[in-house]
Design an enzyme around this catalytic site. Structure first.
Site, PDB file in Angstrom:
ATOM      1  CB  CYS A 131      61.962 -24.359  -3.204  1.00  0.00           C
ATOM      2  SG  CYS A 131      62.499 -25.227  -1.725  1.00  0.00           S
ATOM      3  CB  CYS A 134      59.981 -27.216  -1.584  1.00  0.00           C
ATOM      4  SG  CYS A 134      60.832 -25.815  -0.862  1.00  0.00           S
ATOM      5  CG  ASP A 135      58.491 -27.807  -5.312  1.00  0.00           C
ATOM      6  OD1 ASP A 135      57.721 -28.165  -4.398  1.00  0.00           O
ATOM      7  OD2 ASP A 135      58.564 -26.639  -5.722  1.00  0.00           O
TER       8      ASP A 135
END
Ligand code: NAP
Length: 304
Positions: A131, A134-135
């Site tokens: 992701c 997200c990261d």
């Protein structure tokens, strides 16, 4: 209490189903093990939802969610443990309760497929990610590799160049699968280098990812590439295991429906990425959800 419809999965398909169900005044329950949004909420940018020029995935998902909450849909964030679909009243047991419904709409979507190479699980969360939204921000000024040649790999690769200094897109064939407009953006991006006809054989490091072993599938040549992170976008698997064979699925586990989203079990519908279909997009997921809810409403009428 018996719900008119229980929708499993609160991504775009489930939220659209909830919107149509609630507007038809069906007593509606949404169940999702993670909360609303689905895969859409992990997509950095959505530019192909009609009427919305550009919006982040989380914003689009949260707008969809707010719209159904205003209509009085109930949401529980729970995981399904048992499901019984064959009776006239469908029964669902989760880790938080037991629910009954006249109809069920399955909109559980997909989850990222694993690459299946050494080091992938060892370094998951320590350099291996599925992701970018997200990261991505953890990789400011770093070097990362994105694996895959589909829309997700190339689009999320483009997004990651906001943070990283250098990004490799590693794809097993000579041609990308991604939509042309997404490909062009990547080809024009000076931070992106393509490593084609190549597969990752191993992800290596000490405490976190340090390098990957790549093999050229044409020449057999193996090289080590220094990277700080690996983002894996090699497709998805459907979230249908919890159904335990109660519904017809194809050989990959996707639910088989007709164009009215009906499964082989009366009163049970499937919508969105989880079903067999040729185009998995937010817009087609939402359309499926709308159809499923309307068909559920009609089914409940005959049920009376
Ligand atoms: P996808 O289209 O299935 O692409 C997966 C990619 O991973 C393919 O390039 C595939 O290679 C490669 N791959 C699969 N298994 C591999 C392995 N073991 N090792 C190395 N490479 C492997 O998946 P996706 O990109 O996640 O997209 C899923 C769906 O969502 C698609 O329908 C896509 O169009 C849609 N989507 C749309 C958008 C958008 O419209 N903006 C954005 C994201 C996703 P091959 O090409 O050789 O098969």
């Amino acid at each position: 209490m018996i719900y008119d419809t229980i929708i499993i999965g609160a991504g775009p398909a489930g939220l659209a189903a909830a919107l149509y169900a609630a507007r038809a005044e069906l007593k509606t329950l949404l169940i999702d093990k993670q909360g609303p949004g689905g895969q859409a909420a992990t997509t950095h940018l959505v530019e192909n939802y009609p009427g919305v020029q550009s919006i982040t995935g989380p914003d689009l998902a949260s707008n969809m969610f707010a719209q159904v909450m205003e209509l009085g849909v109930e949401l529980v964030v729970e995981e399904i443990q048992n499901i019984s679909l064959d009776g006239k009243i469908k029964e669902i047991v989760t880790d938080g309760g037991e629910y009954k419904g006249k109809t069920v709409i399955i909109a559980t979507g997909v989850e990222p497929r694993k690459l299946g190479v050494a080091g992938e699980m060892t370094f998951r969360g320590r350099g291996v990610s599925y992701c970018a939204t997200c990261d991505g921000a953890f990789y400011k000024g770093k070097k990362v590799a994105v694996i895959g040649g589909g829309d997700s790999a190339v689009e999320e690769g483009n997004f990651l160049t906001r943070f990283v200094d250098k990004l490799y897109i590693i794809h097993r064939r000579s041609e990308l699968r991604a939509t042309k407009v997404i490909q062009k953006r990547a080809f024009d991006n000076p931070k992106i280098e393509f490593i084609l006809n190549s597969v990752v054989k191993e992800i290596k490091g000490d405490k976190k990812v340090e390098e990957i072993l790549i093999e050229n599938v044409e020449t057999g040549e193996k090289t080590n590439l220094k990277v700080d992170g690996v983002f894996i976008y090699v497709g998805n698997n459907p979230n249908t295991e919890f159904l335990k064979g109660q519904i017809n699925v194809d050989e990959l586990g996707y639910i088989i429906t007709n164009e009215d989203m009906e499964t082989n079990v009366p009163g049970v519908y499937a919508a969105g990425d989880v079903r067999v279909k040729s185009l998995r997009q937010i817009v087609t997921a939402a359309a499926d959800g709308a159809i499923a809810a309307v068909k559920a409403e009609k089914y409940i009428e005959t049920f009376k």
